[in-house]
Every structure is written in structure tokens, then in C-alpha cells.
Write a protein that holds these residues in place. Sequence first.
Motif, PDB file in Angstrom:
ATOM      1  N   TYR A 241       0.834  -1.189   0.000  1.00  0.00           N
ATOM      2  CA  TYR A 241       0.000   0.000   0.000  1.00  0.00           C
ATOM      3  C   TYR A 241       0.874   1.247   0.000  1.00  0.00           C
ATOM      4  N   HIS A 242       0.478   2.186  -0.798  1.00  0.00           N
ATOM      5  CA  HIS A 242       1.226   3.436  -0.846  1.00  0.00           C
ATOM      6  C   HIS A 242       0.287   4.526  -1.324  1.00  0.00           C
ATOM      7  N   ASP A 243       0.538   5.725  -0.877  1.00  0.00           N
ATOM      8  CA  ASP A 243      -0.223   6.867  -1.355  1.00  0.00           C
ATOM      9  C   ASP A 243       0.685   8.081  -1.298  1.00  0.00           C
ATOM     10  N   ARG A 244       0.162   9.203  -1.720  1.00  0.00           N
ATOM     11  CA  ARG A 244       0.966  10.425  -1.688  1.00  0.00           C
ATOM     12  C   ARG A 244       0.692  11.224  -0.416  1.00  0.00           C
ATOM     13  N   GLY A 245       0.079  10.578   0.534  1.00  0.00           N
ATOM     14  CA  GLY A 245      -0.204  11.239   1.801  1.00  0.00           C
ATOM     15  C   GLY A 245       0.679  10.709   2.909  1.00  0.00           C
ATOM     16  N   ASP A 246       0.040  10.265   3.999  1.00  0.00           N
ATOM     17  CA  ASP A 246       0.803   9.848   5.168  1.00  0.00           C
ATOM     18  C   ASP A 246       1.744   8.692   4.872  1.00  0.00           C
ATOM     19  N   ARG A 247       1.297   7.705   4.082  1.00  0.00           N
ATOM     20  CA  ARG A 247       2.138   6.544   3.820  1.00  0.00           C
ATOM     21  C   ARG A 247       3.435   6.956   3.124  1.00  0.00           C
ATOM     22  N   HIS A 248       3.317   7.856   2.171  1.00  0.00           N
ATOM     23  CA  HIS A 248       4.501   8.376   1.472  1.00  0.00           C
ATOM     24  C   HIS A 248       5.461   9.030   2.453  1.00  0.00           C
ATOM     25  N   TYR A 249       4.936   9.896   3.303  1.00  0.00           N
ATOM     26  CA  TYR A 249       5.805  10.620   4.232  1.00  0.00           C
ATOM     27  C   TYR A 249       6.373   9.712   5.314  1.00  0.00           C
ATOM     28  N   ASP A 250       5.584   8.739   5.774  1.00  0.00           N
ATOM     29  CA  ASP A 250       6.070   7.843   6.818  1.00  0.00           C
ATOM     30  C   ASP A 250       7.201   6.962   6.316  1.00  0.00           C
ATOM     31  N   LEU A 251       7.037   6.380   5.127  1.00  0.00           N
ATOM     32  CA  LEU A 251       8.094   5.530   4.578  1.00  0.00           C
ATOM     33  C   LEU A 251       9.351   6.339   4.293  1.00  0.00           C
ATOM     34  N   THR A 252       9.158   7.533   3.744  1.00  0.00           N
ATOM     35  CA  THR A 252      10.311   8.386   3.453  1.00  0.00           C
ATOM     36  C   THR A 252      11.024   8.778   4.737  1.00  0.00           C
ATOM     37  N   SER A 253      10.266   9.112   5.766  1.00  0.00           N
ATOM     38  CA  SER A 253      10.854   9.491   7.050  1.00  0.00           C
ATOM     39  C   SER A 253      11.647   8.333   7.640  1.00  0.00           C
ATOM     40  N   ALA A 254      11.071   7.132   7.586  1.00  0.00           N
ATOM     41  CA  ALA A 254      11.774   5.962   8.117  1.00  0.00           C
ATOM     42  C   ALA A 254      13.062   5.709   7.337  1.00  0.00           C
ATOM     43  N   PHE A 255      13.016   5.894   6.030  1.00  0.00           N
ATOM     44  CA  PHE A 255      14.192   5.708   5.179  1.00  0.00           C
ATOM     45  C   PHE A 255      15.306   6.675   5.569  1.00  0.00           C
ATOM     46  N   ILE A 256      14.959   7.947   5.675  1.00  0.00           N
ATOM     47  CA  ILE A 256      15.959   8.963   6.001  1.00  0.00           C
ATOM     48  C   ILE A 256      16.528   8.737   7.405  1.00  0.00           C
ATOM     49  N   LYS A 257      15.648   8.463   8.361  1.00  0.00           N
ATOM     50  CA  LYS A 257      16.103   8.302   9.747  1.00  0.00           C
ATOM     51  C   LYS A 257      16.939   7.047   9.932  1.00  0.00           C
ATOM     52  N   SER A 258      16.712   6.042   9.104  1.00  0.00           N
ATOM     53  CA  SER A 258      17.550   4.846   9.174  1.00  0.00           C
ATOM     54  C   SER A 258      18.952   5.137   8.651  1.00  0.00           C
ATOM     55  N   MET A 259      19.064   5.916   7.572  1.00  0.00           N
ATOM     56  CA  MET A 259      20.391   6.312   7.095  1.00  0.00           C
ATOM     57  C   MET A 259      21.078   7.188   8.116  1.00  0.00           C
ATOM     58  N   ARG A 260      20.338   8.150   8.676  1.00  0.00           N
ATOM     59  CA  ARG A 260      20.914   9.036   9.685  1.00  0.00           C
ATOM     60  C   ARG A 260      21.353   8.245  10.914  1.00  0.00           C
ATOM     61  N   GLY A 261      20.607   7.193  11.236  1.00  0.00           N
ATOM     62  CA  GLY A 261      20.929   6.374  12.401  1.00  0.00           C
ATOM     63  C   GLY A 261      21.982   5.318  12.141  1.00  0.00           C
ATOM     64  N   SER A 262      22.619   5.369  10.965  1.00  0.00           N
ATOM     65  CA  SER A 262      23.710   4.445  10.620  1.00  0.00           C
ATOM     66  C   SER A 262      23.262   2.988  10.680  1.00  0.00           C
ATOM     67  N   ASP A 263      22.074   2.711  10.148  1.00  0.00           N
ATOM     68  CA  ASP A 263      21.532   1.356  10.111  1.00  0.00           C
ATOM     69  C   ASP A 263      21.309   0.970   8.646  1.00  0.00           C
ATOM     70  N   PRO A 264      22.327   0.409   7.991  1.00  0.00           N
ATOM     71  CA  PRO A 264      22.193   0.116   6.560  1.00  0.00           C
ATOM     72  C   PRO A 264      21.122  -0.917   6.251  1.00  0.00           C
ATOM     73  N   ASP A 265      20.897  -1.865   7.175  1.00  0.00           N
ATOM     74  CA  ASP A 265      19.882  -2.892   6.933  1.00  0.00           C
ATOM     75  C   ASP A 265      18.488  -2.281   6.894  1.00  0.00           C
ATOM     76  N   ALA A 266      18.177  -1.450   7.900  1.00  0.00           N
ATOM     77  CA  ALA A 266      16.875  -0.783   7.923  1.00  0.00           C
ATOM     78  C   ALA A 266      16.734   0.167   6.741  1.00  0.00           C
ATOM     79  N   ALA A 267      17.817   0.896   6.430  1.00  0.00           N
ATOM     80  CA  ALA A 267      17.765   1.833   5.299  1.00  0.00           C
ATOM     81  C   ALA A 267      17.459   1.097   3.998  1.00  0.00           C
ATOM     82  N   LEU A 268      18.086  -0.056   3.793  1.00  0.00           N
ATOM     83  CA  LEU A 268      17.812  -0.839   2.591  1.00  0.00           C
ATOM     84  C   LEU A 268      16.376  -1.342   2.566  1.00  0.00           C
ATOM     85  N   TYR A 269      15.861  -1.750   3.726  1.00  0.00           N
ATOM     86  CA  TYR A 269      14.484  -2.244   3.779  1.00  0.00           C
ATOM     87  C   TYR A 269      13.498  -1.162   3.350  1.00  0.00           C
TER      88      TYR A 269
END
Length: 432
Positions: A241-269
Motif C-alpha cells: 500500500y502506498h499513497d501520496r499522503g501519510d504513507r509516502h511521508y512515513d516511509l520516506t521518514s523511516a528511510f531517512i532516519k535509518s540512514m541518519r541512524g547508521s543502520d544500513p539494513d533498515a535503510a535498505l528495507y
Amino acid sequence: MNDGENPGDRQAPLAWRMRPTSWDEVQGLEQLTGAAGSLTAMAEQKQVLSSIFYGPPGTGKTTVARLLADVVQSAFVQLSAVETGVPEVKRCIQAARERWMGYRQGTVVFLDEIHRFNKSQQDVLLPAVESGTLVLIGATTENPWVSLNAALLSRCLLVEFPSLSESAVVAVLKRAWQRRNEWLPGVNECDEEIFAEIARRAGGDARLALNVFERLAAVSRSSGRLNRSALERFWKEAPHYHDRGDRHYDLTSAFIKSMRGSDPDAALYWFGRLLVAGEDPEFVMRRVVIHAAEDVGLADPVALMVAEAAHAALLHVGLPEARIPMAEAVIYVAMAPKSNAVVAALERLDQAVKRWPDAPVPEELRDRHYNPRITKPYNYPHDAAGHFLPDLHVPEALEPLLLYQPSPSGREAELRKRLAEWRQKRQSNRPR
């Protein structure tokens, strides 16, 4: 009375036929329908408030609205914002008014996909909601604060429906299996893991789970058994499931915060989730480039080069091949030492420009081409040892201007030491 009843219930999808008809059949909404739930309080007090139900699909928004209408013995009118316009809404309001005047019966109007109504359409509802002519229950998968008018929101209770847990979806499927004689005669065997497997892939959507279960039943009638191999044949991948609303922002936020948190496994997921969901790959790479500058910065300047190279590779070769350099960039920036010193320097810069908006350029730094009267000499750093001179480059009133503060991470540790030495020499060279 139920104006939204499906006239072809026997031919309706399984999800429709298995719709709960009592509160104890509702699964996964304990915080709303449990002993202390807000919807339970409405039911117990027999007073339904105009509300906005928002949350993922297949979580029971329509079902709960129907149950609330039954509790207060109101007429239930189901509309879809996709198919309904202002004339239909006005007729519905008039019918609700006549129903109350003639029979003293209230009306609950369930408006699905309410976010698809534009401002003028939403405004038509305001007087009827304000006066209590009808109780509006709007349903949406979008963020109501973004998609709905403030005037309508102020008149409604916001009720968030969470994605159902796997155990809740399993319970829904098992209830359908227990009632199989109503819709699946002749099939009496089922692999136990079927329920958990469908629930795992359904992403918290009970409607989707039931639809898949029904399809599995259709292809299994000849064998008389629901088995996992049949499920695998027609449902190889879980939905994304994906949309241009909350789901888009939540996944993007998790992606960025995983890179910032130095977690390559989570960032890749999260990177994979974004791509599988159909997100624009260029948007994904723009986020990697921004992260390389914002959160890695000068602690490892190569990170920005790797991110830019991956972005260029995406433009040159496209997907799916570009997933390799894109993943390489994600891993690199996640593993790189982190520093937000450049971002912090920009914040200090903004404050400095506000404080000194018109600081004059020192005479020795001005352009001599248009002003030959400048007499103060400019000292050329390359003529000095180490290519450095401790001269000031801003008015004395601004010194010490300490905007950039290198972190002790990665390459910035060296810059930190070098800059400290230069600043000390400049400070010592200031006129007394």
C-alpha cells in the motif's frame, strides 16, 4: 432501516457477507470498541456524534458506522464521495429532515472517501451537521487535517482506525472458515498455516484478506481442501500500500532516519519498500543526495559524490539495473561517519545575517577595478608559508564569527584541528 444494504447479498463478495453484525465480532479495534473505547461510550450512551473515521483500508470503518446506527436505531445511508455530488447530498439532507419530522427517526450518513469532496461540496454538509439534522460519519484513508476543511473538522470527532494486527486478521479468517457452510459447501479441510500466511501478506487489511480467502476457495473446490500451494500459485507477493499522503511521508521518514541512524539494513528495507510501492526512484535518490550533504557532510565528503554518481546512474540506465548503484549509495551514506555541522553552520549564518544585515566589506577585500582609490593592500595567502595568513575577512565587529563548528567525526576531525589553529592565529592577529 438501512438504505445502504446490498440487494445482492448472496452474490456479494465474502468480505461483505462476513461483515460483523455485533460489537463482539469486531476484531483489532479494542482501543475504540473495548470497555474504555470512545465508540463504546457512544454506543452505551446511544448518542452518535458526527465523526471522521480515518485509517488504512479494510480496518472496519464502514462496519463500525453501521453498528453505531443500529444502536441508536437510526436510518443508515451510505454514500460514496466518488459517485455523489451536491444535488445528491441536498436530497439526502432533505430526506433526513423529513424522516425526523415524520417519524422522529435520526439519520446516520456514512460518506466514504470523503476526502474526494472539494471545498464547496464539504461546505454543503456544514449546516446539516451543525444543526444535527443528520449525523455524518466520513471515512477516509487520507490525513483529514490535510484533505478536509477546517470548518468540517471542527464539527466532527476525529477517530483514527489503526491497521489491524495479524492476529486480528487471523480471527476474521477463522470466523469465515467456521461459517463456510454458508458460502463454501463441500470444502472441509484447510491447512492451518493458511490463515497466518494470508494475514501476514494482507498488511492489516481484513477486506483484502477475505477476498484472497474467497479466491483461494474458488480454486480449491475440486480438491475439497484449502492448501498453501494453491495460495502460492495466485498470490506470490504481499500488497504494498502506498499513497501520496501519510504513507509516502512515513516511509520516506523511516528511510531517512535509518540512514541518519547508521543502520544500513533498515535503510535498505525502507528503500526497497519505497521502490516496490511505486515511488519515483528519482525522488528516492534526491533524498539520498540530501542526506549525504545534510547528515554526513564533511565528515565524509565522498558520500555526496557516491550519492550523485548513483543518481546519474539511475538517469543513464534506469531500473531495474540502477537498483545496484542506488543500493550502494544507500549503504555508503548509512555507514559513513555523521555530521550535521554544515546545517548547524547555516542556522548560525541565518542569525548572523539578521544581526548584521549591512556590515561593510573591509577595504582590503573590495574590488579594485571600479575603485582605484583603495589604498589598503590585500595580502595574497599563496605567498605565505602554508598558504595561510591570519588576516581578518569580516569587519572587526563581527569577530570572532564562529559559524562552522566541525564535528569530531571522520574527516571533520582533521578539519576541526586545522580550523582551531587558524582561528587561534586570527584571534592573536586582531588589532588591540
